[in-house]
Design a protein around this motif. Sequence first.
Motif, PDB file in Angstrom:
ATOM      1  N   SER A   1     -22.539  10.284  -8.914  1.00 40.23           N
ATOM      2  CA  SER A   1     -21.342  10.069  -8.597  1.00 40.23           C
ATOM      3  C   SER A   1     -21.064  10.289  -6.903  1.00 40.23           C
ATOM      4  O   SER A   1     -19.936   9.727  -6.271  1.00 40.23           O
ATOM      5  N   ALA A   2     -21.751  10.983  -6.074  1.00 42.97           N
ATOM      6  CA  ALA A   2     -22.253  10.983  -5.202  1.00 42.97           C
ATOM      7  C   ALA A   2     -22.177   9.511  -4.139  1.00 42.97           C
ATOM      8  O   ALA A   2     -21.373   9.511  -3.060  1.00 42.97           O
ATOM      9  N   MET A   3     -22.674   8.822  -4.685  1.00 43.71           N
ATOM     10  CA  MET A   3     -22.975   7.821  -3.589  1.00 43.71           C
ATOM     11  C   MET A   3     -21.656   6.693  -4.657  1.00 43.71           C
ATOM     12  O   MET A   3     -20.847   6.393  -3.178  1.00 43.71           O
ATOM     13  N   GLU A   4     -20.790   6.702  -5.358  1.00 44.00           N
ATOM     14  CA  GLU A   4     -19.338   6.118  -5.195  1.00 44.00           C
ATOM     15  C   GLU A   4     -18.679   7.325  -4.355  1.00 44.00           C
ATOM     16  O   GLU A   4     -17.432   6.564  -4.211  1.00 44.00           O
ATOM     17  N   ALA A   5     -18.039   7.886  -4.301  1.00 43.27           N
ATOM     18  CA  ALA A   5     -18.137   8.626  -3.791  1.00 43.27           C
ATOM     19  C   ALA A   5     -17.621   8.263  -2.446  1.00 43.27           C
ATOM     20  O   ALA A   5     -16.655   8.135  -1.420  1.00 43.27           O
ATOM     21  N   ARG A   6     -19.015   8.065  -1.870  1.00 40.87           N
ATOM     22  CA  ARG A   6     -18.787   7.797  -0.226  1.00 40.87           C
ATOM     23  C   ARG A   6     -18.386   6.565  -0.103  1.00 40.87           C
ATOM     24  O   ARG A   6     -17.710   5.339   0.919  1.00 40.87           O
ATOM     25  N   ILE A   7     -18.580   5.478  -1.202  1.00 41.94           N
ATOM     26  CA  ILE A   7     -18.624   4.037  -1.069  1.00 41.94           C
ATOM     27  C   ILE A   7     -16.736   3.576  -1.337  1.00 41.94           C
ATOM     28  O   ILE A   7     -16.276   2.938  -0.961  1.00 41.94           O
ATOM     29  N   LYS A   8     -15.974   4.540  -1.846  1.00 42.87           N
ATOM     30  CA  LYS A   8     -14.868   4.976  -2.202  1.00 42.87           C
ATOM     31  C   LYS A   8     -13.883   5.040  -0.257  1.00 42.87           C
ATOM     32  O   LYS A   8     -13.223   4.381   0.152  1.00 42.87           O
ATOM     33  N   THR A   9     -14.989   6.566   0.441  1.00 42.01           N
ATOM     34  CA  THR A   9     -14.902   6.359   0.969  1.00 42.01           C
ATOM     35  C   THR A   9     -14.851   5.397   2.353  1.00 42.01           C
ATOM     36  O   THR A   9     -14.630   4.951   3.705  1.00 42.01           O
ATOM     37  N   MET A  10     -15.803   4.705   2.571  1.00 38.33           N
ATOM     38  CA  MET A  10     -16.315   3.971   3.192  1.00 38.33           C
ATOM     39  C   MET A  10     -15.354   2.489   3.140  1.00 38.33           C
ATOM     40  O   MET A  10     -14.907   1.425   4.171  1.00 38.33           O
ATOM     41  N   GLN A  11     -15.042   2.078   2.094  1.00 42.75           N
ATOM     42  CA  GLN A  11     -13.956   1.056   1.781  1.00 42.75           C
ATOM     43  C   GLN A  11     -12.202   1.441   2.512  1.00 42.75           C
ATOM     44  O   GLN A  11     -12.172   0.992   2.759  1.00 42.75           O
ATOM     45  N   VAL A  12     -12.876   2.979   1.975  1.00 41.25           N
ATOM     46  CA  VAL A  12     -11.379   3.108   3.348  1.00 41.25           C
ATOM     47  C   VAL A  12     -11.137   2.974   4.414  1.00 41.25           C
ATOM     48  O   VAL A  12     -10.696   2.699   5.287  1.00 41.25           O
ATOM     49  N   ASN A  13     -12.212   3.269   5.389  1.00 40.85           N
ATOM     50  CA  ASN A  13     -12.800   2.919   6.674  1.00 40.85           C
ATOM     51  C   ASN A  13     -12.528   1.562   6.787  1.00 40.85           C
ATOM     52  O   ASN A  13     -11.596   1.168   7.641  1.00 40.85           O
ATOM     53  N   VAL A  14     -12.538   0.569   5.997  1.00 38.83           N
ATOM     54  CA  VAL A  14     -13.118  -0.865   6.280  1.00 38.83           C
ATOM     55  C   VAL A  14     -11.452  -1.332   6.115  1.00 38.83           C
ATOM     56  O   VAL A  14     -11.017  -1.531   7.108  1.00 38.83           O
ATOM     57  N   ASP A  15     -11.202  -1.175   4.767  1.00 34.09           N
ATOM     58  CA  ASP A  15      -9.585  -1.200   5.173  1.00 34.09           C
ATOM     59  C   ASP A  15      -8.662  -0.422   6.201  1.00 34.09           C
ATOM     60  O   ASP A  15      -8.165  -1.548   6.798  1.00 34.09           O
ATOM     61  N   GLN A  16      -9.050   0.414   6.748  1.00 35.77           N
ATOM     62  CA  GLN A  16      -7.907   1.083   7.882  1.00 35.77           C
ATOM     63  C   GLN A  16      -8.803   0.057   9.199  1.00 35.77           C
ATOM     64  O   GLN A  16      -7.980  -0.241  10.104  1.00 35.77           O
ATOM     65  N   ILE A  17     -10.537  -0.436   8.971  1.00 30.71           N
ATOM     66  CA  ILE A  17     -10.374  -0.784   9.895  1.00 30.71           C
ATOM     67  C   ILE A  17      -9.674  -2.869  10.098  1.00 30.71           C
ATOM     68  O   ILE A  17      -9.293  -3.161  10.966  1.00 30.71           O
ATOM     69  N   ALA A  18     -10.053  -3.510   9.186  1.00 29.32           N
ATOM     70  CA  ALA A  18      -8.830  -4.736   8.600  1.00 29.32           C
ATOM     71  C   ALA A  18      -7.235  -4.476   8.768  1.00 29.32           C
ATOM     72  O   ALA A  18      -7.044  -5.231  10.157  1.00 29.32           O
ATOM     73  N   LYS A  19      -7.114  -3.434   8.909  1.00 26.73           N
ATOM     74  CA  LYS A  19      -5.562  -3.305   8.919  1.00 26.73           C
ATOM     75  C   LYS A  19      -5.434  -3.377  10.810  1.00 26.73           C
ATOM     76  O   LYS A  19      -4.092  -4.060  10.839  1.00 26.73           O
ATOM     77  N   SER A  20      -6.252  -2.202  11.248  1.00 31.06           N
ATOM     78  CA  SER A  20      -5.913  -2.140  12.557  1.00 31.06           C
ATOM     79  C   SER A  20      -6.536  -3.170  13.513  1.00 31.06           C
ATOM     80  O   SER A  20      -5.484  -3.705  14.446  1.00 31.06           O
ATOM     81  N   GLU A  21      -7.080  -4.402  12.802  1.00 33.56           N
ATOM     82  CA  GLU A  21      -7.666  -5.933  13.213  1.00 33.56           C
ATOM     83  C   GLU A  21      -7.218  -7.030  12.843  1.00 33.56           C
ATOM     84  O   GLU A  21      -6.814  -7.763  13.941  1.00 33.56           O
ATOM     85  N   GLY A  22      -5.609  -6.621  12.269  1.00 33.72           N
ATOM     86  CA  GLY A  22      -5.013  -7.429  11.864  1.00 33.72           C
ATOM     87  C   GLY A  22      -6.206  -8.308  11.018  1.00 33.72           C
ATOM     88  O   GLY A  22      -5.245  -9.736  10.699  1.00 33.72           O
ATOM     89  N   LEU A  23      -6.723  -8.462  10.616  1.00 37.16           N
ATOM     90  CA  LEU A  23      -7.441  -8.678   9.411  1.00 37.16           C
ATOM     91  C   LEU A  23      -6.400  -9.629   8.310  1.00 37.16           C
ATOM     92  O   LEU A  23      -5.412  -8.411   7.606  1.00 37.16           O
ATOM     93  N   PRO A  24      -6.589 -10.349   7.512  1.00 38.35           N
ATOM     94  CA  PRO A  24      -5.563 -10.718   6.173  1.00 38.35           C
ATOM     95  C   PRO A  24      -6.234  -9.565   5.632  1.00 38.35           C
ATOM     96  O   PRO A  24      -7.353  -9.114   5.558  1.00 38.35           O
ATOM     97  N   PRO A  25      -5.271  -9.510   4.234  1.00 36.62           N
ATOM     98  CA  PRO A  25      -5.743  -8.640   3.756  1.00 36.62           C
ATOM     99  C   PRO A  25      -6.264  -9.380   2.034  1.00 36.62           C
ATOM    100  O   PRO A  25      -6.682 -10.560   2.746  1.00 36.62           O
ATOM    101  N   HIS A  26      -6.996  -8.324   0.838  1.00 33.36           N
ATOM    102  CA  HIS A  26      -8.231  -8.681   0.743  1.00 33.36           C
ATOM    103  C   HIS A  26      -7.538 -10.154  -0.361  1.00 33.36           C
ATOM    104  O   HIS A  26      -6.831 -10.306  -0.698  1.00 33.36           O
ATOM    105  N   LEU A  27      -8.529 -10.935  -0.569  1.00 31.82           N
ATOM    106  CA  LEU A  27      -7.776 -12.270  -0.973  1.00 31.82           C
ATOM    107  C   LEU A  27      -7.038 -11.854  -2.875  1.00 31.82           C
ATOM    108  O   LEU A  27      -6.372 -13.054  -3.257  1.00 31.82           O
TER     109      LEU A  27
END
Length: 91
Positions: free
Chosen positions: A24-50
């Motif tokens: 459960s703790a690992m799942e929570a960490r992975i979701k947090t990381m995904q949110v961070n990756v999504d925010q970075i991708a959005k701020s850098e203008g990368l295309p959305p997930h396929l």
Amino acid sequence: MEYLSITISLVSLVVCLTVYNKVSAMEARIKTMQVNVDQIAKSEGLPPHLVQNEVLQLVRNGKEVAAVKKAREVLGLSLLEAKQYVDALKE
């Protein structure tokens, strides 16, 4: 003999609960990381997930349940998260 059986059961229960908590703790960490990756991708203008275009097309065709299912399968989201993802795409 019965004492041994009870001891094994209790040890098994403790091990299962420990593993569950770790997962459960690992799942929570992975979701947090995904949110961070999504925010970075959005701020850098990368295309959305396929899958986003495919999910959006399903929504436009009135297949919202299929869109939620697809989002869950590809993105590994919970049912609630996938529903929120699809709702955000609709807007």
